[in-house]
Design a protein around this motif. Structure first.
Motif, mmCIF file in Angstrom:
data_model
loop_
_atom_site.group_PDB
_atom_site.id
_atom_site.type_symbol
_atom_site.label_atom_id
_atom_site.label_comp_id
_atom_site.label_asym_id
_atom_site.label_seq_id
_atom_site.Cartn_x
_atom_site.Cartn_y
_atom_site.Cartn_z
ATOM 1 N N ILE A 10 10.613 -6.387 -2.388
ATOM 2 C CA ILE A 10 9.316 -6.425 -1.710
ATOM 3 C C ILE A 10 9.173 -5.213 -0.809
ATOM 4 O O ILE A 10 10.139 -4.778 -0.173
ATOM 5 N N GLY A 12 5.926 -2.391 1.147
ATOM 6 C CA GLY A 12 4.544 -2.039 1.383
ATOM 7 C C GLY A 12 4.427 -1.063 2.531
ATOM 8 O O GLY A 12 5.411 -0.777 3.217
ATOM 9 N N LYS A 20 2.436 -8.621 3.848
ATOM 10 C CA LYS A 20 3.824 -8.576 3.373
ATOM 11 C C LYS A 20 4.666 -9.605 4.115
ATOM 12 O O LYS A 20 5.466 -10.323 3.513
#
Length: 150
Positions: A10, A12, A20
């Motif tokens: 993950i 961002g 996020k």
């Protein structure tokens, strides 16, 4: 999240940070192992750096799926899709999430923090992770995507 525990990369940029964080919390609560590539600060950063890290982790098999968040989701999608074997899609709802997994075997879910609310993003991510690839005619089409342009 209702799927078996997965390893998910993950990342961002600063614009995506609030969404996020919401997605991270839900994924962790569901028992998924997270590979967080950043950012974890509101300081301005460049989204391609994080998209490339997530895409590299998925392409190398270090994560089953990836999640990327920027202002619109478009920038991270474009950057991630530069990697061979990556099929990143911007998601705005559960229909897109289901179809991009079932028909396109997408492996990175992209979200726009400025365009998609947290609850919608959570529903789309649950659907994305819970949907399998249908194969069949879709596998033939995916093979064509990986072929060099004529």
């Amino acid at each position: 999240m209702t799927t078996a525990p997965l390893t998910i990369a993950i990342g961002g940029d600063h614009a995506g940070l609030p969404l996020k964080a919401v997605l991270q919390e839900a994924l962790a609560k569901a028992g998924h192992r997270l590979v967080d590539v950043g950012t974890n600060s509101a300081e301005s950063v460049d989204y391609p750096d994080f998209a490339h890290r997530v895409a590299a982790a998925v392409a190398a098999g270090q994560a089953a799926f990836g999640v990327l968040v920027c202002g619109t989701g478009i920038g991270v999608q474009i950057a991630a899709n530069r990697h061979p074997g990556i099929r990143a899609a911007v998601l705005h709802d559960t229909t897109e999430a289901r179809l991009t997994r079932a028909h396109n075997d997408a492996n990175i879910a992209c979200f726009g923090a400025r365009t998609t609310g947290a609850e919608v993003a959570l529903d789309a991510l649950r659907t994305f992770l819970g949907t399998g690839f249908e194969g069949g005619r879709h596998a033939r089409r995916l093979a064509k995507i990986d072929q060099p342009a004529a």
